[in-house]
Design a protein around this motif. Structure first.
Motif, PDB file in Angstrom:
ATOM      1  N   LEU A 133      12.821  -9.813 -47.956  1.00  0.00           N
ATOM      2  CA  LEU A 133      11.869  -8.719 -47.760  1.00  0.00           C
ATOM      3  C   LEU A 133      11.110  -9.006 -46.471  1.00  0.00           C
ATOM      4  O   LEU A 133      10.735 -10.145 -46.206  1.00  0.00           O
ATOM      5  CB  LEU A 133      10.916  -8.683 -48.945  1.00  0.00           C
ATOM      6  CG  LEU A 133       9.920  -7.535 -49.044  1.00  0.00           C
ATOM      7  CD1 LEU A 133      10.646  -6.268 -49.457  1.00  0.00           C
ATOM      8  CD2 LEU A 133       8.861  -7.880 -50.075  1.00  0.00           C
ATOM      9  N   GLU A 135       7.774  -8.297 -44.273  1.00  0.00           N
ATOM     10  CA  GLU A 135       6.403  -7.791 -44.314  1.00  0.00           C
ATOM     11  C   GLU A 135       5.665  -8.265 -43.076  1.00  0.00           C
ATOM     12  O   GLU A 135       5.605  -9.465 -42.801  1.00  0.00           O
ATOM     13  CB  GLU A 135       5.677  -8.275 -45.569  1.00  0.00           C
ATOM     14  CG  GLU A 135       6.254  -7.714 -46.867  1.00  0.00           C
ATOM     15  CD  GLU A 135       5.410  -8.072 -48.084  1.00  0.00           C
ATOM     16  OE1 GLU A 135       4.340  -7.453 -48.259  1.00  0.00           O
ATOM     17  OE2 GLU A 135       5.821  -8.964 -48.826  1.00  0.00           O
ATOM     18  N   THR A 136       5.112  -7.325 -42.325  1.00  0.00           N
ATOM     19  CA  THR A 136       4.371  -7.688 -41.124  1.00  0.00           C
ATOM     20  C   THR A 136       3.423  -6.562 -40.713  1.00  0.00           C
ATOM     21  O   THR A 136       3.810  -5.394 -40.699  1.00  0.00           O
ATOM     22  CB  THR A 136       5.335  -8.001 -39.949  1.00  0.00           C
ATOM     23  OG1 THR A 136       4.589  -8.295 -38.779  1.00  0.00           O
ATOM     24  CG2 THR A 136       6.264  -6.834 -39.660  1.00  0.00           C
ATOM     25  N   LEU A 139       3.463  -3.377 -42.577  1.00  0.00           N
ATOM     26  CA  LEU A 139       4.783  -2.777 -42.759  1.00  0.00           C
ATOM     27  C   LEU A 139       5.598  -3.622 -43.736  1.00  0.00           C
ATOM     28  O   LEU A 139       5.695  -4.839 -43.579  1.00  0.00           O
ATOM     29  CB  LEU A 139       5.517  -2.678 -41.422  1.00  0.00           C
ATOM     30  CG  LEU A 139       6.892  -2.010 -41.439  1.00  0.00           C
ATOM     31  CD1 LEU A 139       6.761  -0.515 -41.745  1.00  0.00           C
ATOM     32  CD2 LEU A 139       7.594  -2.202 -40.087  1.00  0.00           C
ATOM     33  N   LYS A 140       6.177  -2.976 -44.729  1.00  0.00           N
ATOM     34  CA  LYS A 140       7.000  -3.663 -45.735  1.00  0.00           C
ATOM     35  C   LYS A 140       8.370  -3.003 -45.791  1.00  0.00           C
ATOM     36  O   LYS A 140       8.493  -1.821 -46.086  1.00  0.00           O
ATOM     37  CB  LYS A 140       6.328  -3.588 -47.109  1.00  0.00           C
ATOM     38  CG  LYS A 140       7.108  -4.282 -48.224  1.00  0.00           C
ATOM     39  CD  LYS A 140       6.339  -4.193 -49.543  1.00  0.00           C
ATOM     40  CE  LYS A 140       7.108  -4.850 -50.674  1.00  0.00           C
ATOM     41  NZ  LYS A 140       6.366  -4.763 -51.967  1.00  0.00           N
ATOM     42  N   ASP A 142      12.023  -3.241 -47.570  1.00  0.00           N
ATOM     43  CA  ASP A 142      12.753  -3.803 -48.706  1.00  0.00           C
ATOM     44  C   ASP A 142      14.231  -3.431 -48.566  1.00  0.00           C
ATOM     45  O   ASP A 142      14.615  -2.293 -48.841  1.00  0.00           O
ATOM     46  CB  ASP A 142      12.194  -3.244 -50.021  1.00  0.00           C
ATOM     47  CG  ASP A 142      12.812  -3.906 -51.246  1.00  0.00           C
ATOM     48  OD1 ASP A 142      13.926  -4.458 -51.131  1.00  0.00           O
ATOM     49  OD2 ASP A 142      12.188  -3.877 -52.319  1.00  0.00           O
ATOM     50  N   LYS A 149       7.443   0.827 -46.574  1.00  0.00           N
ATOM     51  CA  LYS A 149       6.058   1.210 -46.839  1.00  0.00           C
ATOM     52  C   LYS A 149       5.188   0.751 -45.676  1.00  0.00           C
ATOM     53  O   LYS A 149       5.398  -0.324 -45.114  1.00  0.00           O
ATOM     54  CB  LYS A 149       5.552   0.584 -48.139  1.00  0.00           C
ATOM     55  CG  LYS A 149       6.200   1.159 -49.392  1.00  0.00           C
ATOM     56  CD  LYS A 149       5.565   0.590 -50.652  1.00  0.00           C
ATOM     57  CE  LYS A 149       6.186   1.213 -51.896  1.00  0.00           C
ATOM     58  NZ  LYS A 149       5.572   0.677 -53.141  1.00  0.00           N
ATOM     59  N   TYR A 151       1.193   0.194 -44.998  1.00  0.00           N
ATOM     60  CA  TYR A 151      -0.107   0.120 -45.661  1.00  0.00           C
ATOM     61  C   TYR A 151      -0.057   0.759 -47.049  1.00  0.00           C
ATOM     62  O   TYR A 151      -0.963   1.487 -47.450  1.00  0.00           O
ATOM     63  CB  TYR A 151      -1.182   0.786 -44.786  1.00  0.00           C
ATOM     64  CG  TYR A 151      -1.345   0.125 -43.441  1.00  0.00           C
ATOM     65  CD1 TYR A 151      -1.813  -1.190 -43.328  1.00  0.00           C
ATOM     66  CD2 TYR A 151      -1.006   0.812 -42.277  1.00  0.00           C
ATOM     67  CE1 TYR A 151      -1.934  -1.794 -42.090  1.00  0.00           C
ATOM     68  CE2 TYR A 151      -1.135   0.195 -41.036  1.00  0.00           C
ATOM     69  CZ  TYR A 151      -1.604  -1.105 -40.943  1.00  0.00           C
ATOM     70  OH  TYR A 151      -1.729  -1.709 -39.722  1.00  0.00           O
TER      71      TYR A 151
END
Length: 230
Positions: A133, A135-136, A139-140, A142, A149, A151
């Protein structure tokens, strides 16, 4: 099981011609003469790829593609007599994976179908447990759910937009040329498709709100290509 392809075209002779060539390749073929019938088939049967005409009765190809994209991710190829750049760009922005104009070479269409299905089947195979996954900065991404996604809010991306974003995000700071992106995401030989990549990047940036926030996830390296700036 043989992949199943839906041809939605109100020109019977064209639909029959495509059917002959696809069946020679071993595909199962379904046909619809208008957009509403095409939607009913997609919703009631297992379809792996859709070939859509634009100018159809009851529901045109653009609206049909939009409705398909609300629930389904199979490749969509527009096959249309509308040959302007505006129509091609509109089709790609809506969520189509390819656009071929009439008159067309049936063997070229078959080659494009093969390429789209290879890519689709590859990305829809069971995922390995070690796919990470990403995430940064809010920003996510999957890759298992093929969801994005920002936020906490879902960002609806077309399959191609997701593939471009995930490709860049998996290799932050690495610069990919338009040619490399096209070959890796579309799985085809690059044939003057810089505009295709640019249109998808532009739409992806808009969906990520890069025109409104300072953090630009996709960075343009002028004269070279694009990189992820997570």
């Amino acid at each position: 099981m043989k992949p199943s392809i839906l041809i939605a075209d109100d020109e019977q002779e064209i639909a029959d011609l495509i059917e002959i060539h696809l069946e020679k390749e071993g595909y199962q073929v379904k046909k619809a003469a208008d957009g509403q019938a095409a939607l009913q088939i997609v919703q009631s049967q297992s379809i792996d790829l859709v070939i859509l005409d634009i100018m159809m009765p009851k529901l045109d190809g653009f609206e049909t593609a939009l409705q398909i994209r609300t629930d389904y991710q199979m490749p969509i190829i527009f096959l249309s007599a509308k040959s302007s750049d505006f129509d091609k760009i509109q089709g790609l922005v809506i969520g189509a994976d390819d656009y071929l104009t009439k008159p067309f070479n049936p063997m070229e269409l078959v080659a494009r179908v093969n390429a789209q299905l290879r890519r689709y089947m590859k990305f829809n195979q069971p995922k390995a447990n070690d796919i990470s996954l990403i995430e940064t900065n809010g920003l996510k991404i999957d890759p298992d759910q093929r969801s994005v996604k920002l936020y906490g809010e879902n960002i609806e991306l077309t399959p191609k937009e997701f593939d471009i974003l995930y490709l860049l995000a998996c290799h932050p700071k690495k610069v990919y040329s338009a040619e490399q992106i096209f070959q890796l995401v579309w799985g085809e030989t690059y044939y003057e498709s810089r505009n295709t990549v640019m249109v998808h990047i532009r739409t992806l940036r808009k969906k990520l709100g890069e025109d409104k926030r300072k953090n630009h996830f996709i960075k343009t390296i002028w004269g070279v290509g694009y990189s992820f700036n997570g």
